[in-house]
Design a protein around this motif. Structure first.
Motif, mmCIF file in Angstrom:
data_model
loop_
_atom_site.group_PDB
_atom_site.id
_atom_site.type_symbol
_atom_site.label_atom_id
_atom_site.label_comp_id
_atom_site.label_asym_id
_atom_site.label_seq_id
_atom_site.Cartn_x
_atom_site.Cartn_y
_atom_site.Cartn_z
ATOM 1 N N GLN A 188 0.897 -1.152 0.000
ATOM 2 C CA GLN A 188 0.000 0.000 0.000
ATOM 3 C C GLN A 188 0.941 1.210 0.000
ATOM 4 O OE1 GLN A 188 -1.066 2.575 2.304
ATOM 5 N NE2 GLN A 188 -2.498 3.112 0.693
ATOM 6 N N PRO A 189 0.845 2.116 -0.989
ATOM 7 C CA PRO A 189 1.919 3.091 -1.173
ATOM 8 C C PRO A 189 2.154 4.036 0.002
ATOM 9 C CG PRO A 189 0.135 3.432 -2.770
ATOM 10 C CD PRO A 189 -0.200 2.201 -2.005
ATOM 11 N N ALA A 190 1.127 4.376 0.790
ATOM 12 C CA ALA A 190 1.340 5.328 1.881
ATOM 13 C C ALA A 190 1.907 4.650 3.123
ATOM 14 C CB ALA A 190 0.034 6.031 2.220
ATOM 15 N N SER A 191 1.280 3.575 3.584
ATOM 16 C CA SER A 191 1.691 2.969 4.862
ATOM 17 C C SER A 191 2.714 1.859 4.674
ATOM 18 C CB SER A 191 0.466 2.366 5.563
ATOM 19 O OG SER A 191 0.004 1.253 4.815
ATOM 20 N N GLY A 192 2.701 1.247 3.515
ATOM 21 C CA GLY A 192 3.584 0.089 3.305
ATOM 22 C C GLY A 192 2.915 -1.226 3.653
ATOM 23 N N PHE A 193 1.729 -1.185 4.273
ATOM 24 C CA PHE A 193 1.015 -2.427 4.591
ATOM 25 C C PHE A 193 0.775 -3.250 3.317
ATOM 26 C CE2 PHE A 193 -0.310 -0.531 8.692
ATOM 27 C CZ PHE A 193 -0.242 -1.639 9.507
ATOM 28 N N ALA A 194 0.487 -4.524 3.502
ATOM 29 C CA ALA A 194 0.284 -5.411 2.350
ATOM 30 C C ALA A 194 -1.153 -5.307 1.833
ATOM 31 C CB ALA A 194 0.578 -6.851 2.751
#
Ligand SMILES: Cc1cc2nc3c(=O)[nH]c(=O)nc-3n(C[C@H](O)[C@H](O)[C@H](O)COP(=O)(O)OP(=O)(O)OC[C@H]3O[C@@H](n4cnc5c(N)ncnc54)[C@H](O)[C@@H]3O)c2cc1C
Length: 319
Positions: A188-194
């Motif tokens: 996920q581009p903002a948080s980095g979550f998958a």
């Protein structure tokens, strides 16, 4: 935003944390790295009356070899897991996963225990923990018990950790000869979550086919899962691109993909297939390499065609 008021209690030992948890019951929450609990409290999605900080408890951040497993203390941070030479050598899937979590600040504070206990549907570790068939050790005032990865994740933000229990250790198996593993994620581009994450562990059998395969998925649905339909379609098959492609089309079979502002349900289903394929292909390539390296390093077993031990192979140059 500002959280609801709460009483902060800092535990000096695991026993003290367990005692406090036993005393306050449902009104208390454990605080480890705080990188999930504090955002939840600020958004008022969690409003514990007591916050029991275990961050100062000594001796819960180890990473050590025990028999055929690596034992990881619940307070080991993502950065420690990512940098561990022991894990890189003996269970490389976990450092590869940890290195992709959030950013440096998140990795320096967030803990493996906190991430697993929180069970965010977009967290990275769960896919790898499932692919590794890891074991979670939880402790309460009445002792310890072991929960297998397959039973650990119950639903969105829910695990098998019971009231009064603290997750104290995660156990992962040591990689065997011919085993390859890989974690691939769609950030996920903002948080980095998958948005979608896939962890594959494969072992090639002596006939060159896929002997064993485990595929853990995260981000796709409300809880992480083993993509058993895809695994079944590949077990015992030749590892060619057509079989992998066909099997990975089943990576979200039987699950209800989430739909949110980042990805629709259909898109998540499609990405599950794409990232499963990438993880399996990378794991297969590594499985082959690992088997070759192990074979090359066996000194006494190798015999020349006349039955005598072969001359020692010199690394690098071919003669
Ligand atoms: C900006 C940002 C980006 C992030 N990106 C990612 C990402 O890309 N991938 C990813 O996977 N995660 C990501 N995270 C989440 C991060 O990895 C958290 O550190 C992790 O989810 C929680 O670990 P923690 O130690 O901070 O736990 P805490 O926030 O302290 O606790 C989380 C929950 O677990 C409970 N808990 C904590 N430890 C234990 C224990 N030992 N036993 C029982 N219960 C316990 C707490 O009570 C709480 O309910 C991100 C977080 C932030 C803020």
């Amino acid at each position: 935003m500002i959280p609801a008021s709460f009483e902060y209690q800092s535990a000096k030992s695991l026993d003290e944390a367990l005692r406090l948890l036993g005393r306050h019951g449902d009104e208390a929450k454990i605080l480890a790295g705080g990188h999930s609990l504090l955002p939840m409290m600020k958004l008022r999605l969690a409003a514990p009356r007591y916050v029991i900080d275990i961050g100062h408890v000594k001796g819960l951040d180890y990473i050590r070899e025990e028999g055929n497993q690596i034992a990881i203390g619940a307070l080991a941070t993502h950065a420690q897991v990512a940098a561990s030479e022991l894990l890189r050598e003996k269970c490389p899937l976990l450092p590869e996963t940890a290195a992709q979590i959030g950013d440096m600040q998140v990795r320096n504070r967030g803990t493996i225990g906190g991430s697993l206990a929180h069970a965010d549907p977009a967290a990275d570790y769960p896919a790898s923990i499932l692919a590794l068939d890891a074991e979670m050790i939880v402790q309460s005032g009445s002792g310890k018990r072991t929960i297998r990865a397959a039973e650990f994740f119950v639903d969105l933000l829910q695990t098998e950790i019971g009231p009064g229990e603290i997750l104290v250790e995660v156990r992962v198996p040591i990689r065997r000869v011919g085993e390859g593993m890989a974690y691939c994620k769609f950030h996920q581009p903002a948080s980095g979550f998958a948005t979608v994450g896939a962890a594959a562990r494969v072992r090639i059998s002596s006939d060159g086919k896929i002997g064993e395969i485990a595929l853990g998925m995260t981000g796709v649905s409300s809880k992480p899962y083993r993509a058993t339909a895809a695994e079944k379609a590949l077990r015992g098959k030749k590892a060619d691109s057509e079989s992998i492609e066909a099997a990975c089309a089943k990576a979200a079979q039987g699950v209800e993909p989430l739909s949110d502002i980042f990805a629709s349900s259909e898109y998540r289903r499609a990405m599950a297939g794409v990232f499963a394929r990438r993880a399996i292909s990378a794991a297969l390539a590594r499985a082959g390499n690992h088997a070759r390296i192990e074979e090359a390093e066996k000194p006494a077993a190798r015999k020349s065609s006349n039955g005598k031990p072969a001359a020692k192979r010199t690394k690098g140059k071919r003669k």
